[in-house]
Design a protein around this motif. Structure first.
Motif, PDB file in Angstrom:
ATOM      1  N   LYS A  74      42.059  33.168  34.222  1.00 46.54           N
ATOM      2  CA  LYS A  74      43.399  33.684  33.915  1.00 46.54           C
ATOM      3  C   LYS A  74      43.955  34.501  35.085  1.00 46.54           C
ATOM      4  N   ILE A  75      43.105  35.310  35.681  1.00 54.23           N
ATOM      5  CA  ILE A  75      43.551  36.141  36.806  1.00 54.23           C
ATOM      6  C   ILE A  75      43.985  35.247  37.973  1.00 54.23           C
ATOM      7  N   LYS A  76      43.186  34.251  38.258  1.00 49.90           N
ATOM      8  CA  LYS A  76      43.530  33.361  39.380  1.00 49.90           C
ATOM      9  C   LYS A  76      44.838  32.623  39.123  1.00 49.90           C
ATOM     10  N   ALA A 129      52.242  34.480  43.484  1.00 47.30           N
ATOM     11  CA  ALA A 129      52.396  34.147  44.906  1.00 47.30           C
ATOM     12  C   ALA A 129      53.463  33.069  45.077  1.00 47.30           C
ATOM     13  N   LEU A 130      53.405  32.050  44.224  1.00 50.15           N
ATOM     14  CA  LEU A 130      54.361  30.956  44.362  1.00 50.15           C
ATOM     15  C   LEU A 130      55.796  31.407  44.121  1.00 50.15           C
ATOM     16  N   ARG A 131      55.965  32.378  43.221  1.00 49.64           N
ATOM     17  CA  ARG A 131      57.326  32.875  42.964  1.00 49.64           C
ATOM     18  C   ARG A 131      57.981  33.417  44.228  1.00 49.64           C
ATOM     19  N   VAL A 132      57.174  33.902  45.153  1.00 46.47           N
ATOM     20  CA  VAL A 132      57.755  34.499  46.375  1.00 46.47           C
ATOM     21  C   VAL A 132      57.317  33.719  47.621  1.00 46.47           C
ATOM     22  N   ASN A 133      56.936  32.469  47.420  1.00 40.73           N
ATOM     23  CA  ASN A 133      56.543  31.610  48.547  1.00 40.73           C
ATOM     24  C   ASN A 133      55.411  32.158  49.385  1.00 40.73           C
ATOM     25  N   GLU A 140      46.021  34.310  50.410  1.00 38.06           N
ATOM     26  CA  GLU A 140      46.184  35.570  51.158  1.00 38.06           C
ATOM     27  C   GLU A 140      45.774  36.775  50.308  1.00 38.06           C
ATOM     28  N   VAL A 141      45.519  36.562  49.027  1.00 43.43           N
ATOM     29  CA  VAL A 141      45.247  37.689  48.132  1.00 43.43           C
ATOM     30  C   VAL A 141      43.755  37.736  47.782  1.00 43.43           C
ATOM     31  N   THR A 142      43.120  38.851  48.109  1.00 45.32           N
ATOM     32  CA  THR A 142      41.711  39.055  47.770  1.00 45.32           C
ATOM     33  C   THR A 142      41.603  39.868  46.486  1.00 45.32           C
ATOM     34  N   VAL A 143      40.772  39.393  45.570  1.00 49.12           N
ATOM     35  CA  VAL A 143      40.493  40.167  44.356  1.00 49.12           C
ATOM     36  C   VAL A 143      39.292  41.063  44.618  1.00 49.12           C
ATOM     37  N   VAL A 144      39.491  42.367  44.478  1.00 52.78           N
ATOM     38  CA  VAL A 144      38.351  43.287  44.453  1.00 52.78           C
ATOM     39  C   VAL A 144      38.033  43.545  42.989  1.00 52.78           C
ATOM     40  N   ALA A 145      36.853  43.137  42.560  1.00 48.82           N
ATOM     41  CA  ALA A 145      36.431  43.366  41.181  1.00 48.82           C
ATOM     42  C   ALA A 145      35.974  44.814  41.062  1.00 48.82           C
ATOM     43  N   VAL A 146      36.668  45.587  40.243  1.00 47.86           N
ATOM     44  CA  VAL A 146      36.350  47.018  40.127  1.00 47.86           C
ATOM     45  C   VAL A 146      35.219  47.182  39.125  1.00 47.86           C
ATOM     46  N   ILE A 204      40.972  44.859  40.403  1.00 46.07           N
ATOM     47  CA  ILE A 204      41.032  44.524  38.984  1.00 46.07           C
ATOM     48  C   ILE A 204      39.715  44.855  38.288  1.00 46.07           C
ATOM     49  N   GLY A 205      39.804  45.721  37.296  1.00 47.40           N
ATOM     50  CA  GLY A 205      38.614  46.132  36.539  1.00 47.40           C
ATOM     51  C   GLY A 205      38.628  45.536  35.145  1.00 47.40           C
ATOM     52  N   THR A 206      39.375  46.178  34.243  1.00 47.74           N
ATOM     53  CA  THR A 206      39.353  45.772  32.831  1.00 47.74           C
ATOM     54  C   THR A 206      39.824  44.335  32.628  1.00 47.74           C
ATOM     55  N   GLY A 207      40.751  43.875  33.420  1.00 48.76           N
ATOM     56  CA  GLY A 207      41.243  42.502  33.275  1.00 48.76           C
ATOM     57  C   GLY A 207      40.153  41.480  33.505  1.00 48.76           C
ATOM     58  N   LEU A 208      39.137  41.867  34.238  1.00 48.43           N
ATOM     59  CA  LEU A 208      38.027  40.958  34.523  1.00 48.43           C
ATOM     60  C   LEU A 208      36.836  41.226  33.590  1.00 48.43           C
ATOM     61  N   PHE A 209      36.409  42.476  33.556  1.00 47.63           N
ATOM     62  CA  PHE A 209      35.165  42.803  32.842  1.00 47.63           C
ATOM     63  C   PHE A 209      35.391  43.187  31.377  1.00 47.63           C
ATOM     64  N   GLY A 210      36.650  43.417  30.992  1.00 46.87           N
ATOM     65  CA  GLY A 210      36.926  43.918  29.651  1.00 46.87           C
ATOM     66  C   GLY A 210      37.048  45.442  29.666  1.00 46.87           C
ATOM     67  N   PRO A 211      37.315  46.053  28.511  1.00 45.85           N
ATOM     68  CA  PRO A 211      37.518  47.502  28.464  1.00 45.85           C
ATOM     69  C   PRO A 211      36.298  48.257  28.967  1.00 45.85           C
TER      70      PRO A 211
END
Ligand code: PLP
Length: 232
Positions: free
Chosen positions: A10-12, A19-23, A28-34, A223-230
């Motif tokens: 879902k995050i990807k 990204a596509l909305r702004v071309n 170019e975007v790195t996800v740091v998993a918190v 991104i923390g909770t969006g990946l691992f949950g609350p």
């Protein structure tokens, strides 16, 4: 840990859409998993799904996790406020990739000192308090410019960009101006073309607001909770 792979998909998707909305190219975007407060097996599961960058907000927790997971190919990020008396522990972490939270001249002096002693350079982002939030760390935009001109005094610090933490709001559209401000500051600083200062990264956007941050130019989202949950 099926929830992890579903969350990551879902995050990807949301990164790609933003990204596509702004071309922009989503790559170019790195996800740091918190991974603050998360157990080692959760980190290992996320690593096995292909995430390589992990962020912690406490130096000792970061150091311990980095040591225990030393076999894994992980790039660690220090994203939380850094106290000067903790910098010595940071210099011992071999896989520290990027420190997002340089927020004062005194901290820069301490990091320079420890970097010199350890023969180590630190990659850092300067944390900016874009929303003028009283209880948040970070330099004001005005302080940022006087700070950045002094960075030549710190040859062991490689400035790689800017970071901000937006306030939590119900409607993340409200924080768009703060993200746009950080992007403008990055562009203005890049134009100064100072030695030791490369404006490559904008670390902005968390679970609640990362698509908007990407629309405004984020290269790193945390991104923390969006990946691992609350968090427990
Ligand atoms: C905890 C934390 C995050 C992640 O927050 P979520 O809302 O769980 O995605 C991002 N950045 C910093 C600096 C944090 O401390």
């Amino acid at each position: 840990m099926e929830h992890l792979s579903n969350n990551l998909i879902k995050i990807k998707d949301r990164i790609a859409e933003a990204a596509l909305r702004v071309n922009r190219n989503p790559d170019e975007v790195t996800v740091v998993a918190v991974s603050k407060t998360r157990a080692l097996d959760e980190i290992i599961a996320a690593r096995e799904l292909g995430i390589r960058d992990f962020g912690e907000n406490r130096v000792q927790e970061l150091q311990e996790k980095a040591e225990r997971l030393a076999e894994m190919d992980i790039d660690w990020h220090m994203i939380g406020h850094l106290q000067r008396n903790k910098v010595k522990y940071l210099a011992r972490i071999a896989d520290i990739n990027l420190i997002h939270s340089l927020d004062s001249l005194r901290l820069a002096r301490q990091m320079e000192k420890r970097g010199r002693m350890a023969g180590q350079n630190f990659n850092v982002l300067i944390q900016v308090n874009t929303a003028g939030d009283e209880d948040k760390f970070g330099l004001s935009p005005v302080e940022l410019f006087s700070f950045i001109r002094r960075c030549r005094e710190f040859p062991h610090l490689q400035i790689r960009g800017l970071m901000t933490i937006a306030p939590f709001v119900e409607d993340p559209e409200e924080v768009r101006p703060a993200f746009a401000r950080l992007r403008n500051l990055k562009e203005q600083i890049a134009e100064l073309d100072l030695p030791g200062v490369k404006m490559e990264h904008l670390s902005m956007g968390m679970t609640n607001d990362f698509p908007i941050a990407i629309e405004e130019g984020a290269t790193i989202v945390r991104i923390g909770t969006g990946l691992f949950g609350p968090r427990r």
